[in-house]
Design a protein around this motif. Structure first.
Motif, PDB file in Angstrom:
ATOM      1  N   THR A   1       0.839  -1.198   0.000  1.00  0.00           N
ATOM      2  CA  THR A   1       0.000   0.000   0.000  1.00  0.00           C
ATOM      3  C   THR A   1       0.876   1.251   0.000  1.00  0.00           C
ATOM      4  O   THR A   1       2.072   1.193   0.293  1.00  0.00           O
ATOM      5  CB  THR A   1      -0.905   0.050   1.250  1.00  0.00           C
TER       6      THR A   1
ATOM      7  N   LEU B   1      -8.140  -0.221   5.697  1.00  0.00           N
ATOM      8  CA  LEU B   1      -8.818  -0.378   4.411  1.00  0.00           C
ATOM      9  C   LEU B   1     -10.328  -0.235   4.558  1.00  0.00           C
ATOM     10  O   LEU B   1     -11.018   0.184   3.627  1.00  0.00           O
ATOM     11  CB  LEU B   1      -8.496  -1.749   3.806  1.00  0.00           C
TER      12      LEU B   1
ATOM     13  N   VAL C   1       1.261   1.885  -7.003  1.00  0.00           N
ATOM     14  CA  VAL C   1       1.081   1.847  -5.554  1.00  0.00           C
ATOM     15  C   VAL C   1       1.950   2.910  -4.897  1.00  0.00           C
ATOM     16  O   VAL C   1       1.506   3.640  -3.998  1.00  0.00           O
ATOM     17  CB  VAL C   1       1.405   0.448  -4.995  1.00  0.00           C
TER      18      VAL C   1
ATOM     19  N   ILE D   1      -3.762  -0.149  -4.026  1.00  0.00           N
ATOM     20  CA  ILE D   1      -3.078  -1.195  -3.267  1.00  0.00           C
ATOM     21  C   ILE D   1      -2.949  -2.439  -4.130  1.00  0.00           C
ATOM     22  O   ILE D   1      -3.646  -2.593  -5.137  1.00  0.00           O
ATOM     23  CB  ILE D   1      -3.844  -1.535  -1.973  1.00  0.00           C
TER      24      ILE D   1
END
Length: 295
Positions: free
Chosen positions: A168, A178, A226, A232
């Motif tokens: 991430t 998340l 990313v 992600i």
């Protein structure tokens, strides 16, 4: 029924185009069209439906296709078995995951090319789904895919074990974050990628149901996106080691049962194992200390 006609049939079915099949087979479109019409007359049924964009298989053609590829492969294997004497040579068409190519295969391929210069080895990258289909349908001699593989026509051997990590931007400090992320995007390979499927399952488990997938065909592009904060991804830890060392991404460990993934080498059960294949497997076995294959 000529084997050459079956090869033409398979190429047309794969490309959906007489013209593109002709280019692959180094002939002209009229020759391909004539061979297909002759084959249709011989079997007594239409194998393709013609349209403005090209051709597509009829139900009869769909039923015939697996047998056409298998017959052509058996004939090629018979010829190979008869000629397979002396130092390994000939062609060896293999497939691999993009991540496996980046992480594992360079030293193996380098050693193999140096030790067996008469083998013409080609390597195609793809998803586990596409590579498995290519081996089943005899377009590849073998492939490295994410396991476990359970297919009645395939021999599968575990060759590597990878640890998957969630990758991430630094703005996401934990996996639990998340759940509250807005406009979450996943940076993934195309459909059929096992890592993409695992990421989708992880997000579903966390209750994240609205992630937007962005598809890329390059591992470098995925990591770069990313790092740029776009989204992600889920990748083997070794693949993102360099990016982590540069501190351009954040990496989050998963529970062991979710992190562990096997890479398996697959080939058809009924295929002739050539000296070139055996030589490749031996080099891989020495290089990794784990790879084995049955005769």
């Amino acid at each position: 029924m000529e084997v050459a006609d079956l090869k033409v049939f398979e190429a047309v079915a794969r490309h959906g185009s007489m013209n593109r099949a002709a280019s692959e087979l180094h002939t002209v479109q009229s020759n391909v069209t004539a061979r297909i019409r002759a084959l249709e007359r011989e079997v007594g049924v239409a194998l393709f439906q013609r349209n403005a964009r090209g051709v597509r298989l009829t139900p009869a053609g769909q039923r015939m296709l697996p047998y056409a590829a298998r017959i052509a492969k058996l004939v090629a294997d018979a010829r190979l078995a008869a000629l397979d004497d002396g130092p390994p040579g000939g062609t060896l068409a293999l497939g691999t995951l993009e991540t496996t190519a980046a992480l594992r295969l360079s030293p193996i391929l380098r050693t193999f090319a140096k030790r067996y210069p008469f083998v013409q080895l080609s390597l195609t990258t793809g998803t586990s789904c596409s590579l498995t289909a290519d081996v089943v349908e005899c377009r590849l001699d073998g492939a490295f895919v994410a396991g476990p593989v359970d297919h009645p026509e395939l021999h599968a051997e575990t060759v590597f074990e990878e640890e998957l990590v969630l990758v991430t931007p630094h703005t996401l400090r934990s996996i639990d974050a998340l759940r509250s992320a807005r406009d979450l995007k996943t940076i993934v390979f195309r459909l059929g990628c096992s890592y993409r499927q695992r990421l989708d399952a992880l997000l579903t488990e966390l209750g994240v149901l609205t992630a937007t997938p962005l598809e890329f065909g390059s591992l470098d592009a995925i990591v770069a996106c990313v790092a740029a904060g776009i989204g992600i991804t889920l990748l083997p830890s070794g693949v993102v080691a360099a990016a982590l060392a540069q501190d351009i991404v954040a990496v989050h460990a998963l529970a062991p049962e979710k992190a562990r993934v096997l890479t398996q080498f697959i080939r058809r059960q009924d295929a002739y194992v050539s000296s070139a294949m055996r030589a490749f497997v031996e080099v891989a076995r020495i290089g990794e200390g784990t790879m084995m294959i049955a005769a």
